[in-house]
Design a protein around this motif. Structure first.
Motif, mmCIF file in Angstrom:
data_model
loop_
_atom_site.group_PDB
_atom_site.id
_atom_site.type_symbol
_atom_site.label_atom_id
_atom_site.label_comp_id
_atom_site.label_asym_id
_atom_site.label_seq_id
_atom_site.Cartn_x
_atom_site.Cartn_y
_atom_site.Cartn_z
ATOM 1 N N UNK A 125 36.467 64.763 48.337
ATOM 2 C CA UNK A 125 36.675 64.699 46.933
ATOM 3 C C UNK A 125 36.641 63.103 46.721
ATOM 4 N N UNK A 126 35.531 62.757 46.004
ATOM 5 C CA UNK A 126 35.634 61.070 45.474
ATOM 6 C C UNK A 126 35.893 61.136 44.005
ATOM 7 N N UNK A 127 36.708 60.285 43.430
ATOM 8 C CA UNK A 127 36.723 60.126 41.888
ATOM 9 C C UNK A 127 36.933 58.794 41.530
ATOM 10 N N UNK A 128 36.662 58.362 40.293
ATOM 11 C CA UNK A 128 36.703 57.057 39.799
ATOM 12 C C UNK A 128 38.351 56.771 39.611
ATOM 13 N N UNK A 129 38.518 55.399 39.967
ATOM 14 C CA UNK A 129 39.894 55.153 39.892
ATOM 15 C C UNK A 129 40.455 55.083 38.516
ATOM 16 N N UNK A 130 39.588 54.604 37.485
ATOM 17 C CA UNK A 130 39.823 54.642 36.213
ATOM 18 C C UNK A 130 39.382 55.812 35.179
ATOM 19 N N UNK B 176 35.909 52.238 39.048
ATOM 20 C CA UNK B 176 34.843 53.070 38.271
ATOM 21 C C UNK B 176 35.546 53.989 37.699
ATOM 22 N N UNK B 177 34.823 54.692 36.578
ATOM 23 C CA UNK B 177 35.411 55.523 35.635
ATOM 24 C C UNK B 177 34.837 56.779 36.186
ATOM 25 N N UNK B 178 34.309 57.747 34.976
ATOM 26 C CA UNK B 178 34.025 58.970 35.302
ATOM 27 C C UNK B 178 32.701 59.129 36.087
ATOM 28 N N UNK B 179 31.836 58.081 35.467
ATOM 29 C CA UNK B 179 30.303 58.155 36.156
ATOM 30 C C UNK B 179 30.437 57.015 37.315
ATOM 31 N N UNK B 180 30.887 57.548 38.141
ATOM 32 C CA UNK B 180 31.623 56.473 39.328
ATOM 33 C C UNK B 180 30.224 55.914 40.244
ATOM 34 N N UNK C 157 40.485 67.447 53.755
ATOM 35 C CA UNK C 157 39.399 66.568 53.495
ATOM 36 C C UNK C 157 40.047 65.158 52.752
ATOM 37 N N UNK C 158 39.291 64.129 52.672
ATOM 38 C CA UNK C 158 39.621 62.967 51.935
ATOM 39 C C UNK C 158 39.470 63.469 50.475
ATOM 40 N N UNK C 159 40.495 62.818 49.652
ATOM 41 C CA UNK C 159 40.555 62.678 48.291
ATOM 42 C C UNK C 159 40.746 61.301 48.062
ATOM 43 N N UNK C 160 39.518 60.678 47.905
ATOM 44 C CA UNK C 160 39.345 59.145 47.601
ATOM 45 C C UNK C 160 39.009 58.610 46.219
ATOM 46 N N UNK C 161 39.460 57.351 45.830
ATOM 47 C CA UNK C 161 39.284 56.706 44.569
ATOM 48 C C UNK C 161 38.282 55.860 44.984
ATOM 49 N N UNK C 162 37.324 55.627 43.974
ATOM 50 C CA UNK C 162 36.220 54.473 44.024
ATOM 51 C C UNK C 162 36.896 53.286 42.980
ATOM 52 N N UNK C 163 37.409 52.417 43.547
ATOM 53 C CA UNK C 163 37.719 51.127 42.808
ATOM 54 C C UNK C 163 36.923 50.953 41.786
ATOM 55 N N UNK D 131 32.445 58.943 26.606
ATOM 56 C CA UNK D 131 32.035 57.462 26.798
ATOM 57 C C UNK D 131 33.187 56.576 27.474
ATOM 58 N N UNK D 132 32.558 55.558 27.934
ATOM 59 C CA UNK D 132 33.629 54.630 28.881
ATOM 60 C C UNK D 132 32.811 53.199 28.919
ATOM 61 N N UNK D 133 33.666 52.353 29.431
ATOM 62 C CA UNK D 133 32.801 50.994 29.627
ATOM 63 C C UNK D 133 31.774 51.096 30.596
#
Length: 291
Positions: free
Chosen positions: A232-237, A265-269, A257-263, A177-179
């Motif tokens: 690798x893409x991941x949620x910043x939060x 964003x949580x797990x379900x980015x 390769x890149x490892x980048x955050x989506x600003x 669960x997340x916002x």
């Protein structure tokens, strides 16, 4: 139940027709859908307990430049059920869909959460069939690291039955669960996550017999040995990408390769920031295919 208002871009995307197909893989019927007529091939793989409709508002954007397929892993969505489930079976299903769709060895696999582990196993076990891998908020744990609260994962509990469709939809939740500010996306996914049982109740479109106990194996070694393109893409939060996991994944990728955050964003980015996710993925793929 009143549906939340959705922006025009979302309505246009989910209204884009897709062709439905099924392919037998190791005795199980695997469902997938196709968008796009030309360009490099791309397979989208959902997370645990999810289904291919999670990609309905993402795939049409990618289909402008790619041939895109989104699949249902066995035990989920419209695919068949097995007596037991394993990561190796899921990986074989991903490769089976690629072959059925006519995707060659230049295919890029994009997997969210559990789907990332599936795509990693597929790329590691059949390297000659995969040209690129994108893992979307699919963490690899450092040795000895444990996420808090994993024992309470709802996927480890028996599915509940509900007396009607609206009662089930009202209980739809993201796991973990997340916002999430995009109620229209949650409503859309939720409506595609519910099925009527033979006795007239309503429940979720996944098999609760063991899906939460899939063993991912030696992911770190698989990623270290991988020789295809990696992103690798991941949620910043994201709760699943704390600093310890980010640092470990950076070490494993080792500048391949890149490892980048989506600003924001949580797990379900791509539910949290769908257009930012599409933009990041498009940039990554355009760079790869320009080489």
């Amino acid at each position: 139940m009143t549906q939340p208002d959705a922006p025009d871009w979302f309505c246009e995307a989910v209204g884009t027709p897709a062709d439905a197909h099924w392919v037998p893989v190791a005795g199980c019927s695997i469902h997938y859908r196709r968008w796009g007529e030309s360009g490099p091939p791309l397979l989208l793989v959902h997370g645990g307990g999810a289904h291919s409709h999670w990609w309905d508002f993402i795939a049409p954007w990618l289909a402008a430049d790619h041939r895109v397929a989104a699949m249902d892993l066995s035990g989920m969505g419209e695919s068949g059920r097995r007596e037991q489930y394993s990561l190796d079976d899921f990986a074989a299903e991903a490769i089976g869909v690629c072959e059925a769709a006519g995707f060659g060895p230049d295919v890029t696999l994009v997997g969210h959460s559990l789907g990332g582990a599936v795509c990693l196993r597929a790329a590691a076990s059949q390297p000659e069939r995969v040209g690129g891998l994108v893992m979307a908020d699919s963490p690899i744990r450092p040795p000895g690291f444990q996420f808090p609260g994993t024992a309470r994962n709802p996927l480890r509990q028996p599915r509940r039955d509900y007396p009607d469709f609206d009662s089930a939809l009202a209980r739809f939740r993201l796991i973990p669960e997340q916002p999430c500010d995009n109620a229209y996306i949650l409503d859309y996914i939720g409506r595609h996550s519910i099925i009527e049982t033979p006795d007239g109740f309503w429940t979720w479109k996944f098999d609760d017999r063991g899906l939460a106990h899939i063993k991912v194996g030696e992911q770190a070694e698989e990623l270290r040995q991988l020789r295809c393109r990696i992103g690798i893409l991941y949620g910043e939060k994201s709760a699943l990408f704390p600093p310890e996991v980010r640092q470990y994944v950076h070490q494993l990728v080792d500048r391949r390769g890149p490892v980048s955050a989506i600003p924001e964003a949580y797990h379900h980015l791509f539910v949290d920031q769908p257009l930012a996710f599409v933009a990041a993925l498009r940039i990554l793929l355009a760079d790869w295919h320009a080489l």
